[in-house]
Design a protein around this motif. Structure first.
Motif, PDB file in Angstrom:
ATOM      1  N   VAL A 129      11.760 -20.061  14.649  1.00  0.00           N
ATOM      2  CA  VAL A 129      13.003 -19.766  15.369  1.00  0.00           C
ATOM      3  C   VAL A 129      13.173 -18.254  15.507  1.00  0.00           C
ATOM      4  N   ASP A 130      12.936 -17.530  14.432  1.00  0.00           N
ATOM      5  CA  ASP A 130      13.024 -16.070  14.452  1.00  0.00           C
ATOM      6  C   ASP A 130      11.933 -15.475  15.347  1.00  0.00           C
ATOM      7  N   ARG A 131      10.729 -15.991  15.226  1.00  0.00           N
ATOM      8  CA  ARG A 131       9.613 -15.490  16.041  1.00  0.00           C
ATOM      9  C   ARG A 131       9.904 -15.675  17.526  1.00  0.00           C
ATOM     10  N   ALA A 132      10.400 -16.849  17.899  1.00  0.00           N
ATOM     11  CA  ALA A 132      10.735 -17.099  19.307  1.00  0.00           C
ATOM     12  C   ALA A 132      11.737 -16.055  19.798  1.00  0.00           C
ATOM     13  N   ALA A 133      12.753 -15.774  19.002  1.00  0.00           N
ATOM     14  CA  ALA A 133      13.757 -14.773  19.396  1.00  0.00           C
ATOM     15  C   ALA A 133      13.111 -13.401  19.554  1.00  0.00           C
ATOM     16  N   ARG A 134      12.233 -13.034  18.628  1.00  0.00           N
ATOM     17  CA  ARG A 134      11.543 -11.741  18.710  1.00  0.00           C
ATOM     18  C   ARG A 134      10.672 -11.646  19.965  1.00  0.00           C
ATOM     19  N   LEU A 135      10.130 -12.798  20.395  1.00  0.00           N
ATOM     20  CA  LEU A 135       9.278 -12.830  21.581  1.00  0.00           C
ATOM     21  C   LEU A 135      10.073 -12.990  22.876  1.00  0.00           C
ATOM     22  N   ARG A 151      16.058 -36.365  10.577  1.00  0.00           N
ATOM     23  CA  ARG A 151      17.234 -35.936   9.804  1.00  0.00           C
ATOM     24  C   ARG A 151      16.947 -34.639   9.053  1.00  0.00           C
ATOM     25  N   TYR A 152      15.759 -34.528   8.463  1.00  0.00           N
ATOM     26  CA  TYR A 152      15.360 -33.296   7.771  1.00  0.00           C
ATOM     27  C   TYR A 152      15.334 -32.127   8.745  1.00  0.00           C
ATOM     28  N   ASN A 153      14.754 -32.328   9.929  1.00  0.00           N
ATOM     29  CA  ASN A 153      14.712 -31.272  10.936  1.00  0.00           C
ATOM     30  C   ASN A 153      16.122 -30.842  11.352  1.00  0.00           C
ATOM     31  N   GLN A 154      17.053 -31.762  11.351  1.00  0.00           N
ATOM     32  CA  GLN A 154      18.439 -31.410  11.683  1.00  0.00           C
ATOM     33  C   GLN A 154      19.044 -30.496  10.626  1.00  0.00           C
ATOM     34  N   THR A 155      18.617 -30.613   9.368  1.00  0.00           N
ATOM     35  CA  THR A 155      19.118 -29.695   8.328  1.00  0.00           C
ATOM     36  C   THR A 155      18.612 -28.280   8.565  1.00  0.00           C
ATOM     37  N   GLN A 156      17.576 -28.136   9.395  1.00  0.00           N
ATOM     38  CA  GLN A 156      17.023 -26.831   9.743  1.00  0.00           C
ATOM     39  C   GLN A 156      17.683 -26.253  10.999  1.00  0.00           C
ATOM     40  N   GLY A 157      18.665 -26.976  11.537  1.00  0.00           N
ATOM     41  CA  GLY A 157      19.371 -26.498  12.727  1.00  0.00           C
ATOM     42  C   GLY A 157      18.889 -27.093  14.032  1.00  0.00           C
ATOM     43  N   PHE A 158      17.934 -28.011  13.984  1.00  0.00           N
ATOM     44  CA  PHE A 158      17.463 -28.656  15.205  1.00  0.00           C
ATOM     45  C   PHE A 158      18.418 -29.775  15.599  1.00  0.00           C
ATOM     46  N   THR A 159      18.535 -29.981  16.894  1.00  0.00           N
ATOM     47  CA  THR A 159      19.380 -31.031  17.445  1.00  0.00           C
ATOM     48  C   THR A 159      18.493 -32.111  18.044  1.00  0.00           C
ATOM     49  N   LEU A 160      18.857 -33.353  17.816  1.00  0.00           N
ATOM     50  CA  LEU A 160      18.142 -34.455  18.447  1.00  0.00           C
ATOM     51  C   LEU A 160      18.526 -34.479  19.918  1.00  0.00           C
ATOM     52  N   VAL A 161      17.568 -34.260  20.792  1.00  0.00           N
ATOM     53  CA  VAL A 161      17.807 -34.244  22.231  1.00  0.00           C
ATOM     54  C   VAL A 161      17.750 -35.662  22.781  1.00  0.00           C
ATOM     55  N   ARG A 162      16.727 -36.409  22.353  1.00  0.00           N
ATOM     56  CA  ARG A 162      16.580 -37.796  22.789  1.00  0.00           C
ATOM     57  C   ARG A 162      15.476 -38.454  21.974  1.00  0.00           C
ATOM     58  N   THR A 163      15.403 -39.763  22.073  1.00  0.00           N
ATOM     59  CA  THR A 163      14.241 -40.470  21.540  1.00  0.00           C
ATOM     60  C   THR A 163      13.381 -40.883  22.725  1.00  0.00           C
ATOM     61  N   MET A 211      13.331 -32.939  19.568  1.00  0.00           N
ATOM     62  CA  MET A 211      14.329 -32.074  18.948  1.00  0.00           C
ATOM     63  C   MET A 211      14.190 -30.649  19.475  1.00  0.00           C
ATOM     64  N   ALA A 212      15.309 -29.911  19.470  1.00  0.00           N
ATOM     65  CA  ALA A 212      15.294 -28.530  19.963  1.00  0.00           C
ATOM     66  C   ALA A 212      16.294 -27.684  19.189  1.00  0.00           C
ATOM     67  N   ARG A 213      16.025 -26.389  19.206  1.00  0.00           N
ATOM     68  CA  ARG A 213      16.937 -25.411  18.625  1.00  0.00           C
ATOM     69  C   ARG A 213      16.798 -24.125  19.421  1.00  0.00           C
ATOM     70  N   ARG A 214      17.920 -23.501  19.697  1.00  0.00           N
ATOM     71  CA  ARG A 214      17.889 -22.193  20.364  1.00  0.00           C
ATOM     72  C   ARG A 214      17.270 -21.171  19.422  1.00  0.00           C
ATOM     73  N   ALA A 215      16.480 -20.285  19.987  1.00  0.00           N
ATOM     74  CA  ALA A 215      15.892 -19.203  19.212  1.00  0.00           C
ATOM     75  C   ALA A 215      16.985 -18.227  18.802  1.00  0.00           C
ATOM     76  N   GLU A 216      16.833 -17.646  17.639  1.00  0.00           N
ATOM     77  CA  GLU A 216      17.768 -16.615  17.182  1.00  0.00           C
ATOM     78  C   GLU A 216      17.097 -15.806  16.084  1.00  0.00           C
ATOM     79  N   ARG A 217      17.492 -14.557  15.987  1.00  0.00           N
ATOM     80  CA  ARG A 217      16.992 -13.716  14.897  1.00  0.00           C
ATOM     81  C   ARG A 217      17.632 -14.197  13.606  1.00  0.00           C
TER      82      ARG A 217
END
Length: 181
Positions: free
Chosen positions: A112-118, A134-146, A157-163
């Motif tokens: 996530v940090d690397r993506a933001a840096r890039l 569910r574990y990935n959601q604890t990392q800030g990822f959102t379930l987009v769809r199955t 799953m997806a998460r916006r990049a951020e520093r």
């Protein structure tokens, strides 16, 4: 302290030990294992596309491996989503003895940090099991769809990049590493 770095052929034996330990843990807990894929996963260390990364611990050596690509799978994402720049994570495996240090979470946060840096706006991933989603959601990822594939249901799953301030876990000066910087 940790460092994320590109995998090399020299990492093969350590990556094999990590994957076998994870397989033992999965099987002990009655979960599906990657035992049949160990050789293929270890072969990724040869890394001709420079998209396989390892999590290296100062004390234990390699404790995780993850594929980080610029192009996602040809399924599971809309045309609009596929056209957006993103880092795609897959094949994450970590040593189960380090669960208390959350190496899988650290690898995801590093991406996530690397993506933001890039300047890449998204980090995306998929998984096969609801518990992993569910574990990935604890990392800030959102379930987009199955996504129903022939033999599997996938959780996209997806998460916006951020520093992120990862200095508590990663050795100073190791967050910007080879790649597209």
């Amino acid at each position: 302290m940790f460092v994320m770095r590109l995998a090399t052929s020299a990492d093969r034996s350590q990556v094999a030990a990590v994957i076998r330990a994870r397989c033992d843990w999965l099987e002990h807990n009655g979960l599906e294992s990657w035992r049949d894929a160990v050789d293929d996963l270890v072969a990724q260390c040869d890394n001709p596309d420079e998209d396989v990364w390892v999590l290296d611990d100062d004390e234990r050596g390699v404790v995780g491996q993850m594929l980080v690509q610029d192009v996602g799978p040809p399924w599971g994402w809309t045309d609009t989503e596929s056209a957006e720049a993103a880092l795609y994570l897959s094949g994450s495996v970590t040593h189960p003895d380090l669960r208390d240090r959350k190496p899988g979470t650290l690898m995801a946060w590093w991406a996530v940090d690397r993506a933001a840096r890039l300047g890449v706006p998204w980090v995306r991933r998929h998984c096969h099991f609801e518990a992993v989603a569910r574990y990935n959601q604890t990392q800030g990822f959102t379930l987009v769809r199955t996504e129903q594939r022939t033999n599997a249901r996938l959780f996209m799953m997806a998460r916006r990049a951020e520093r992120l301030d990862l200095s508590e876990w990663f050795r100073a000066g190791t967050l910007v590493l080879p790649g597209r910087e």
